[in-house]
Design an enzyme around this catalytic site. Structure first.
Site, PDB file in Angstrom:
ATOM      1  N   LYS A 163       9.580  48.135  25.963  1.00 45.47           N
ATOM      2  CA  LYS A 163       9.880  47.119  26.969  1.00 45.47           C
ATOM      3  C   LYS A 163      11.132  46.341  26.558  1.00 45.47           C
ATOM      4  O   LYS A 163      12.181  46.927  26.458  1.00 45.47           O
ATOM      5  CB  LYS A 163       8.646  46.234  27.169  1.00 45.47           C
ATOM      6  N   ASP A 203      -0.358  40.630  20.899  1.00 39.85           N
ATOM      7  CA  ASP A 203       0.580  41.547  21.557  1.00 39.85           C
ATOM      8  C   ASP A 203       1.667  40.665  22.177  1.00 39.85           C
ATOM      9  O   ASP A 203       1.422  39.963  23.158  1.00 39.85           O
ATOM     10  CB  ASP A 203      -0.162  42.359  22.632  1.00 39.85           C
ATOM     11  N   TYR A 257      -3.246  44.796  29.294  1.00 37.91           N
ATOM     12  CA  TYR A 257      -2.687  46.088  29.621  1.00 37.91           C
ATOM     13  C   TYR A 257      -3.808  47.143  29.651  1.00 37.91           C
ATOM     14  O   TYR A 257      -4.590  47.254  28.711  1.00 37.91           O
ATOM     15  CB  TYR A 257      -1.622  46.444  28.573  1.00 37.91           C
ATOM     16  N   ARG A 310       8.406  61.268   7.553  1.00 34.78           N
ATOM     17  CA  ARG A 310       7.138  60.660   8.003  1.00 34.78           C
ATOM     18  C   ARG A 310       6.866  59.394   7.195  1.00 34.78           C
ATOM     19  O   ARG A 310       6.326  58.414   7.701  1.00 34.78           O
ATOM     20  CB  ARG A 310       5.977  61.667   7.896  1.00 34.78           C
TER      21      ARG A 310
HETATM   22  C1  LIG Z   1       3.443  48.869  27.813  1.00 34.05           C
HETATM   23  C2  LIG Z   1       2.543  48.015  27.040  1.00 34.05           C
HETATM   24  C3  LIG Z   1       1.794  48.526  25.980  1.00 34.05           C
HETATM   25  C4  LIG Z   1       1.800  50.002  25.631  1.00 34.05           C
HETATM   26  O1  LIG Z   1       3.026  50.391  25.079  1.00 34.05           O
HETATM   27  P1  LIG Z   1       3.655  51.870  25.235  1.00 34.05           P
HETATM   28  O2  LIG Z   1       4.991  51.713  24.591  1.00 34.05           O
HETATM   29  O3  LIG Z   1       3.714  52.172  26.686  1.00 34.05           O
HETATM   30  O4  LIG Z   1       2.765  52.796  24.490  1.00 34.05           O
HETATM   31  C5  LIG Z   1       0.993  47.642  25.255  1.00 34.05           C
HETATM   32  N1  LIG Z   1       0.959  46.321  25.555  1.00 34.05           N
HETATM   33  C6  LIG Z   1       1.663  45.798  26.580  1.00 34.05           C
HETATM   34  C7  LIG Z   1       1.563  44.343  26.870  1.00 34.05           C
HETATM   35  C8  LIG Z   1       2.485  46.624  27.350  1.00 34.05           C
HETATM   36  O5  LIG Z   1       3.167  46.098  28.368  1.00 34.05           O
END
Ligand SMILES: *Cc1c(COP(=O)(O)O)cnc(C)c1O
Length: 392
Positions: free
Chosen positions: A209, A184, A112, A60
């Site tokens: 992604k 982000d 998102y 952890r």
């Molecule tokens: C998918 C996504 C998230 C969330 O991420 P997860 O891996 O699905 O928890 C946050 N920000 C953006 C821009 C995303 O496309």
């Protein structure tokens, strides 16, 4: 345990991004010479004696495979440290915990849906408030600012209407007010855009992604160069334990090796598809920053070397949406983005259903909007598939 050869090479050389993507911080496992980072599937680590440690105590806190993934992500971002989480939302949640009851955060109004949900359904209860505004305008940010604002949280490009915010200018504003800029960077990745170099304090990823890139794992990352922020984030991470598992860390490391290749292919595929859609009579509106007609096109060129793989477009009716989703064959109707496979998403129903209708309509996420995440397939096959689905 992880060799330091990439950072302290004999030639003291700073390697190119593409090289770092393949090798990370250490090309090989110093213990065995394994060129693929071993998956250290161990919860705990034996101590040599009292008050001594191999550097690893309990997974952890840290695990060698996770550490290798964190090191690679941080080197690619020009950050000081990266932290790996079990999902992008776990990373977002950790960043929000840097704030306390009474604090507000200015947030991009088009974003998102999960981020809207975590602010409204989870953190509002703890007194942390999100103030939504269109962050493409500095004036809007100034209007939204008050002394309770402690950060600006941006997506650029935004999801799904691909709005571009000026990261340099917003970071300058934040510095003036002594607040944080959080970006982000999921859509462009450090291959195209490096928010820390543009002045941001914290970069967040859904590593699910493009970074992992194969639609096969969930992952999240936070990167920063600020020691105090990193220390706080580490404390939250080790206290809560939403950490990336050794196997998933390995999948990310493996994905990163081809990130530059994938992003180049995705970028060129997407440009061609955007041009095809832009000239198609069934398309009423198109959002892709690689098109010169896009409002953020020129600005994006000043802060990114690519336009990315996401196109949103509007057709004439919800009935047409249904037909397209039924008639794509190669392109899969699924949520998510950033993988090798091309996916088509219906944001209103899938990724953005947590956002109230009134706000959705204002930002353009209506019942006629579709979002395409372009993969690395042959672009002519993808165009044919879309052409067929649009003609029905
Ligand atoms: C998918 C996504 C998230 C969330 O991420 P997860 O891996 O699905 O928890 C946050 N920000 C953006 C821009 C995303 O496309």
């Amino acid at each position: 345990m992880n060799g330091d050869n990439m950072k302290n090479s004999k030639k003291q050389k700073k390697y190119n991004y593409n090289t770092v993507a393949v090798h990370g911080k250490s090309s090989f496992d110093p213990l065995t010479g394994a060129v693929s980072t071993p998956i250290y599937q161990s919860a705990t680590f034996r101590h040599p004696k009292l008050y001594e440690s191999t550097g690893y105590d309990y997974s952890r806190l840290q695990n060698p495979t996770r550490e290798a993934a964190e090191n690679a992500i941080s080197l690619l971002e020009n950050g000081k440290e990266a932290l790996a989480f079990s999902s992008g939302m776990a990373a977002v949640s950790t960043v929000i915990k840097l704030f306390k009851s009474g604090d507000s955060i200015i947030v991009s109004d088009d974003l998102y849906g999960g981020i809207y949900r975590i602010f409204e359904s989870i953190y509002s209860v703890y007194g942390i408030k999100a103030i939504y505004t269109d962050t493409t305008s500095i004036q809007n940010i100034e209007n939204a600012y008050s002394p309770s604002v402690k950060a600006i949280f941006l997506e650029s490009p935004t999801n799904p209407t691909m709005k571009i915010s000026n990261i340099r200018k917003i970071s300058e504003f934040s510095k003036e007010k002594n607040i944080l800029t959080i970006v982000d960077n999921t859509f462009l990745t450090s291959y195209f855009q490096k928010p820390l170099d543009l002045g941001a304090d914290i970069v967040i990823y859904s590593g699910t992604k493009y970074l992992a890139g194969h639609n096969d794992t969930l992952a999240g990352f936070i990167v920063s160069s600020n020691d105090d922020i990193i220390e706080n984030l580490r404390l939250i991470q080790k206290s809560e334990g939403a950490v990336l598992s050794p196997f998933d860390s390995w999948l990310v490391l493996r994905g990163l090796k081809t990130l530059p290749l994938r992003m180049d292919r995705i970028n060129s595929n997407t440009q061609k598809i955007a041009e095809f859609l832009n000239n198609h009579s069934a398309i009423k509106k198109i959002y892709y920053p690689g098109l010169p007609s896009h409002k953020g096109h020129e600005l994006l060129k000043t802060q990114s070397t690519g336009f990315g793989g996401i196109i949103s477009f509007e057709v004439e009716s919800a009935a047409k949406v249904e037909k397209i989703l039924e008639n794509v064959e190669l392109i899969m109707f699924a949520e998510s983005l950033g993988g090798t496979e091309t996916l088509i998403t219906y944001p209103m129903v899938q990724t953005h259903n947590a956002i109230p209708e009134e706000i959705r309509n204002k930002i353009g996420v209506n019942d006629r909007l579709l979002r395409l995440s372009v993969g690395i397939e042959n672009v002519d096959d993808l165009v044919d598939d879309l052409d067929f689905a649009l003609s029905i």
